[in-house]
Design a protein around this motif. Structure first.
Motif, PDB file in Angstrom:
ATOM      1  N   GLY A  35      48.436  37.513 -16.084  1.00 28.00           N
ATOM      2  CA  GLY A  35      49.314  36.505 -15.513  1.00 28.00           C
ATOM      3  C   GLY A  35      49.491  36.692 -14.022  1.00 28.00           C
ATOM      4  N   ALA A  36      49.677  37.933 -13.583  1.00 27.06           N
ATOM      5  CA  ALA A  36      49.840  38.207 -12.153  1.00 27.06           C
ATOM      6  C   ALA A  36      48.587  37.810 -11.382  1.00 27.06           C
ATOM      7  N   ILE A  37      47.425  38.169 -11.909  1.00 28.23           N
ATOM      8  CA  ILE A  37      46.165  37.822 -11.249  1.00 28.23           C
ATOM      9  C   ILE A  37      45.986  36.309 -11.181  1.00 28.23           C
ATOM     10  N   THR A  38      46.293  35.627 -12.286  1.00 22.56           N
ATOM     11  CA  THR A  38      46.144  34.172 -12.332  1.00 22.56           C
ATOM     12  C   THR A  38      47.092  33.477 -11.372  1.00 22.56           C
ATOM     13  N   LEU A  39      48.337  33.934 -11.319  1.00 24.67           N
ATOM     14  CA  LEU A  39      49.314  33.324 -10.419  1.00 24.67           C
ATOM     15  C   LEU A  39      48.943  33.566  -8.956  1.00 24.67           C
ATOM     16  N   LEU A  40      48.480  34.759  -8.635  1.00 24.20           N
ATOM     17  CA  LEU A  40      48.073  35.050  -7.263  1.00 24.20           C
ATOM     18  C   LEU A  40      46.841  34.241  -6.893  1.00 24.20           C
ATOM     19  N   ALA A  41      45.911  34.107  -7.830  1.00 23.55           N
ATOM     20  CA  ALA A  41      44.733  33.276  -7.575  1.00 23.55           C
ATOM     21  C   ALA A  41      45.128  31.818  -7.372  1.00 23.55           C
ATOM     22  N   SER A  42      46.139  31.362  -8.128  1.00 20.27           N
ATOM     23  CA  SER A  42      46.632  29.994  -7.960  1.00 20.27           C
ATOM     24  C   SER A  42      47.274  29.817  -6.593  1.00 20.27           C
ATOM     25  N   ALA A  43      48.059  30.807  -6.168  1.00 18.55           N
ATOM     26  CA  ALA A  43      48.722  30.732  -4.866  1.00 18.55           C
ATOM     27  C   ALA A  43      47.704  30.679  -3.731  1.00 18.55           C
ATOM     28  N   GLU A  44      46.561  31.318  -3.934  1.00 15.51           N
ATOM     29  CA  GLU A  44      45.510  31.315  -2.918  1.00 15.51           C
ATOM     30  C   GLU A  44      44.506  30.181  -3.136  1.00 15.51           C
ATOM     31  N   ALA A  45      44.787  29.303  -4.131  1.00 21.89           N
ATOM     32  CA  ALA A  45      43.924  28.157  -4.447  1.00 21.89           C
ATOM     33  C   ALA A  45      42.492  28.592  -4.758  1.00 21.89           C
ATOM     34  N   ASN A  52      45.049  25.791 -11.362  1.00 22.15           N
ATOM     35  CA  ASN A  52      46.012  26.330 -10.413  1.00 22.15           C
ATOM     36  C   ASN A  52      47.430  25.999 -10.866  1.00 22.15           C
ATOM     37  N   PHE A  53      48.197  27.026 -11.171  1.00 22.83           N
ATOM     38  CA  PHE A  53      49.570  26.865 -11.654  1.00 22.83           C
ATOM     39  C   PHE A  53      49.646  25.867 -12.824  1.00 22.83           C
ATOM     40  N   ASN A  54      48.691  25.978 -13.733  1.00 22.50           N
ATOM     41  CA  ASN A  54      48.714  25.096 -14.909  1.00 22.50           C
ATOM     42  C   ASN A  54      49.977  25.383 -15.716  1.00 22.50           C
ATOM     43  N   PRO A  55      50.871  24.393 -15.882  1.00 27.76           N
ATOM     44  CA  PRO A  55      52.164  24.678 -16.518  1.00 27.76           C
ATOM     45  C   PRO A  55      52.051  25.102 -17.972  1.00 27.76           C
ATOM     46  N   PHE A  60      52.607  29.219 -22.035  1.00 32.30           N
ATOM     47  CA  PHE A  60      52.013  29.977 -23.143  1.00 32.30           C
ATOM     48  C   PHE A  60      52.100  31.473 -22.873  1.00 32.30           C
ATOM     49  N   GLY A  61      51.746  31.882 -21.653  1.00 35.55           N
ATOM     50  CA  GLY A  61      51.803  33.295 -21.309  1.00 35.55           C
ATOM     51  C   GLY A  61      53.212  33.851 -21.401  1.00 35.55           C
ATOM     52  N   ILE A  62      54.192  33.093 -20.909  1.00 37.92           N
ATOM     53  CA  ILE A  62      55.587  33.538 -20.976  1.00 37.92           C
ATOM     54  C   ILE A  62      56.036  33.661 -22.423  1.00 37.92           C
TER      55      ILE A  62
END
Length: 275
Positions: A35-45, A52-55, A60-62
């Motif tokens: 999740g951290a990697i995905t969110l950081l990758a989303s923040a960096e587009a 990117n930041f797929n809700p 689901f992850g949460i």
């Protein structure tokens, strides 16, 4: 002697316990790390547009990371507890709606990332999934750390409130850095104003007060003491927000996340079984 079949609820609770127990490391460490990697990758587009930041991936992850807490408290849910938790959900929606519309008590802010379906176009429908576990995790950790002192209301409640606010001191800077939400006037603490934490004190006092009356404290303490995975959601919190804060250089927030990790270590909560 013939075996006695368990009621449907007891069977479901036992099965949920087994699923969580068999997948503790995956749920508590692997999921938040990804999740951290995905969110950081989303923040960096860095991800394809729809990812990117797929809700829905986010929710689901949460939800998966919340499974240990859900399984842990499930056997303790009575009608009274359910009513109290519903009241707490209602309070969560109400104070967030007031905050979005008026800027009080958290300060003027707006969401910058799609967090899924919205109620009235203002408040995420999944808000209790974000907020309530913070309160419950703080409460459970403090019960274990305080020991006999947890029986004293004048000690228990202020300590839990402080822990809840401490969790937001670790979470909010990371969320602002990611762009989940932002404050119009910025703030001295990694873009978060002091008014946000004044609001969190208010929210925590009310939420902790409701939670304290919702559960039988002795039963809750007994369950968390013998159920090793019950605080694994807090392990996820430490991994997820600790990594994100470190990436953005929010070192005080990262250290606060690590402090909760130290609390978990003190309560011997890092005994993931080898599989």
């Amino acid at each position: 002697m013939a075996s006695v079949e368990l009621p449907a609820r007891a069977r479901l609770e036992r099965r949920l316990d087994e699923v969580v127990e068999d997948n503790r490391f995956t749920i508590a460490v692997v999921f938040p790390a990804i999740g951290a990697i995905t969110l950081l990758a989303s923040a960096e587009a860095l991800l394809p547009g729809p990812l990117n930041f797929n809700p829905y991936l986010l929710l689901f992850g949460i939800a998966v990371m919340r499974l240990p807490l859900i399984a842990g408290v499930a056997p303790l849910i009575t009608r009274r507890t359910a009513v109290s938790l519903l009241a707490l959900c209602g309070y969560t929606y109400a104070i967030e709606a007031v905050g979005v519309v008026t800027g009080y008590p958290y300060g003027v802010f707006e969401y910058g990332v799609n967090l899924g379906p919205m109620i009235g176009g203002e408040v995420p429908a999944a808000l209790p999934l974000f907020f309530l576990p913070l309160v419950v995790n703080a409460y459970l950790l403090c019960l274990l750390l305080l020991g006999d002192l947890a029986g004293r209301t004048a000690v228990r409640l202020p300590v839990v409130v402080a822990a809840v606010v401490g969790m937001d001191l670790a979470l909010d800077p990371a969320a602002v850095s990611l762009g989940f939400w932002g404050y119009a006037a910025g703030g001295w603490y990694y873009g978060v104003p002091w008014t946000n934490y004044a609001g969190w004190v208010l929210s925590a006092v009310v939420a902790v007060g409701i939670l304290d009356r919702a559960f039988d404290r002795e039963g809750l303490y007994s369950r968390v003491e013998r159920c090793q995975f019950m605080l694994d959601d807090l392990v996820s919190f430490v991994v997820l927000w600790g990594v994100i804060n470190a990436y953005f250089g929010n070192w005080i927030a990262a250290l606060l996340a690590a402090l909760f990790g130290y609390g978990l270590w003190r309560t011997d909560r890092f005994d993931f079984p080898e599989r």
